[in-house]
Design a protein around this motif. Sequence first.
Motif, PDB file in Angstrom:
ATOM      1  N   LEU A 102     -48.549   1.802 -29.513  1.00  0.00           N
ATOM      2  CA  LEU A 102     -47.117   1.649 -29.762  1.00  0.00           C
ATOM      3  C   LEU A 102     -46.832   1.476 -31.252  1.00  0.00           C
ATOM      4  CD1 LEU A 102     -46.136  -0.684 -26.787  1.00  0.00           C
ATOM      5  CD2 LEU A 102     -45.427   1.694 -27.100  1.00  0.00           C
ATOM      6  N   SER A 142     -48.697   3.621 -23.859  1.00  0.00           N
ATOM      7  CA  SER A 142     -49.151   2.225 -23.817  1.00  0.00           C
ATOM      8  C   SER A 142     -49.611   1.907 -22.408  1.00  0.00           C
ATOM      9  CB  SER A 142     -47.978   1.321 -24.219  1.00  0.00           C
ATOM     10  OG  SER A 142     -48.114   0.029 -23.691  1.00  0.00           O
ATOM     11  N   ALA A 185     -45.775  -4.036 -24.875  1.00  0.00           N
ATOM     12  CA  ALA A 185     -44.502  -3.660 -24.247  1.00  0.00           C
ATOM     13  C   ALA A 185     -43.812  -4.830 -23.560  1.00  0.00           C
ATOM     14  CB  ALA A 185     -44.741  -2.534 -23.236  1.00  0.00           C
ATOM     15  N   GLN A 199     -40.039  -7.274 -27.817  1.00  0.00           N
ATOM     16  CA  GLN A 199     -40.965  -6.137 -27.766  1.00  0.00           C
ATOM     17  C   GLN A 199     -40.311  -4.822 -27.375  1.00  0.00           C
ATOM     18  OE1 GLN A 199     -43.167  -8.420 -29.532  1.00  0.00           O
ATOM     19  NE2 GLN A 199     -44.122  -6.449 -29.082  1.00  0.00           N
ATOM     20  N   HIS A 200     -39.090  -4.866 -26.846  1.00  0.00           N
ATOM     21  CA  HIS A 200     -38.364  -3.613 -26.600  1.00  0.00           C
ATOM     22  C   HIS A 200     -38.064  -2.895 -27.912  1.00  0.00           C
ATOM     23  CE1 HIS A 200     -35.413  -6.623 -27.455  1.00  0.00           C
ATOM     24  NE2 HIS A 200     -34.360  -5.861 -27.222  1.00  0.00           N
ATOM     25  N   VAL A 222     -41.057  -0.610 -28.246  1.00  0.00           N
ATOM     26  CA  VAL A 222     -40.986   0.522 -27.324  1.00  0.00           C
ATOM     27  C   VAL A 222     -39.990   1.560 -27.835  1.00  0.00           C
ATOM     28  CG1 VAL A 222     -40.375   1.218 -24.969  1.00  0.00           C
ATOM     29  CG2 VAL A 222     -41.712  -0.862 -25.345  1.00  0.00           C
ATOM     30  N   VAL A 226     -44.849   3.778 -20.865  1.00  0.00           N
ATOM     31  CA  VAL A 226     -45.404   2.447 -20.617  1.00  0.00           C
ATOM     32  C   VAL A 226     -45.940   2.429 -19.190  1.00  0.00           C
ATOM     33  CG1 VAL A 226     -44.859  -0.008 -20.361  1.00  0.00           C
ATOM     34  CG2 VAL A 226     -43.876   1.311 -22.265  1.00  0.00           C
ATOM     35  N   GLU A 281     -42.685  -5.503 -18.952  1.00  0.00           N
ATOM     36  CA  GLU A 281     -43.028  -4.182 -19.488  1.00  0.00           C
ATOM     37  C   GLU A 281     -41.986  -3.162 -19.024  1.00  0.00           C
ATOM     38  OE1 GLU A 281     -47.794  -3.938 -20.202  1.00  0.00           O
ATOM     39  OE2 GLU A 281     -47.144  -3.731 -18.121  1.00  0.00           O
ATOM     40  N   SER A 316     -38.621  -3.686 -20.776  1.00  0.00           N
ATOM     41  CA  SER A 316     -38.604  -3.133 -22.134  1.00  0.00           C
ATOM     42  C   SER A 316     -38.177  -1.669 -22.123  1.00  0.00           C
ATOM     43  CB  SER A 316     -39.984  -3.264 -22.794  1.00  0.00           C
ATOM     44  OG  SER A 316     -40.140  -4.508 -23.409  1.00  0.00           O
ATOM     45  N   CYS A 317     -38.659  -0.932 -21.142  1.00  0.00           N
ATOM     46  CA  CYS A 317     -38.229   0.472 -21.012  1.00  0.00           C
ATOM     47  C   CYS A 317     -36.744   0.548 -20.706  1.00  0.00           C
ATOM     48  CB  CYS A 317     -39.026   1.167 -19.915  1.00  0.00           C
ATOM     49  SG  CYS A 317     -40.789   1.307 -20.230  1.00  0.00           S
ATOM     50  N   TYR A 329     -42.680   5.893 -17.193  1.00  0.00           N
ATOM     51  CA  TYR A 329     -43.240   4.634 -16.681  1.00  0.00           C
ATOM     52  C   TYR A 329     -43.938   4.887 -15.350  1.00  0.00           C
ATOM     53  CZ  TYR A 329     -43.581  -0.152 -14.937  1.00  0.00           C
ATOM     54  OH  TYR A 329     -44.075  -1.341 -14.457  1.00  0.00           O
TER      55      TYR A 329
END
Length: 364
Positions: free
Chosen positions: A203, A217, A225, A272-273, A276, A286, A300, A303-304, A339
């Motif tokens: 990432l 990731s 993520a 952490q987004h 991403v 992710v 995780e 975050s997406c 994802y």
Amino acid sequence: MFCKNELNERNVPEIWPDKSVPWEKRRAEIADILQRELFGFRPAEPEEISFTELPGESFYSGFCAGKAPLKKIGINVKINGKDFSFPVYSVIPKGKKNLPFFIHINFRPDVPDRYMPSEEIADNDFAVFSFGYEDVTSDNEDFTNGLAGILYNGRDRIGSECGKIPMWSWAASRVMDYCRTLDCLDFSASAVIGHSRLGKTALYTGMIDDRFNFVISNNSGFAGAALNRNRKYREAGEPFCSVDFCVKHHMQWFCENYRKYANNEESMPYDQHFLVAASAPRHVYVASADQDLWSDPHTEYLSCCAADEVYKELGSTGFIHPDRYPETGESFHDGDVGYHIRAGAHYLGREDWQQYMDYIRKHS
């Protein structure tokens, strides 16, 4: 608005609050924040670089039954006026052109490896270039060996000077430099991939090096993520990671500035987004595993969901997903954010690789 409500519960900051600021400017600001406060700034580009095909046992023409020869290449650079080299291994389907390809930041230099089914990748008409991360520098608090030794020359790190993740990422970009000398690859289908701490590294690499059109990731978890804020929101008794844990046990990955957020996650100017979304408008993927609770599959996924805002603002398909948490075995491949969540534990296996190849084929 289930996913939106979940993000609001965690009070995550907006990635791009002022849309009058062009995305490329905002993306540069995000890269600056994440380097200054979390990972450290990546080493400079090499002053010189060359590539050497290493003879003897490093070349095996019969690899994959002769369908995809194995080569070992020395990447030789001059940085800070000093010479440094590390090996990369290539498996390229023979006689093919316009090959999609992976640069795999791996835990071991082995080819094949338990995290890298080389023949299956080649049978799908993908090339793969891989290196063992500790051939660049060791994964511990020793900053006197390999690339770390050249950068610090025995002195202590300070402030935003880089930890090991930016060094492993820098090496992935040197592998891309080598790939650019080859005429059999499709650079619109170039991917960087890593698992666990090396998923964090992938990432980070996508954030810095826009030559990678797919940033993958695998189970990257905390500081990858997975979101930082309000992890106490999870059920009591679940495994738990935190900045404090990373500072105590894995500080080699990060910069010294990261220490100030131990037990103080709410003061972070990011979550952490941001990481991403930092590859937008390129593709980011992710992946989670339902038993890998330490990596926190729920956040995780969130975050997406949060990164989707940036992609949609840029006119992209973004993250196409249901407004709920995913069920084990589901994959979402229709958007520029991909994802999946599979059954099982913390691992990078054939099922994951097949998902990534399917996704790249769909979007290339």
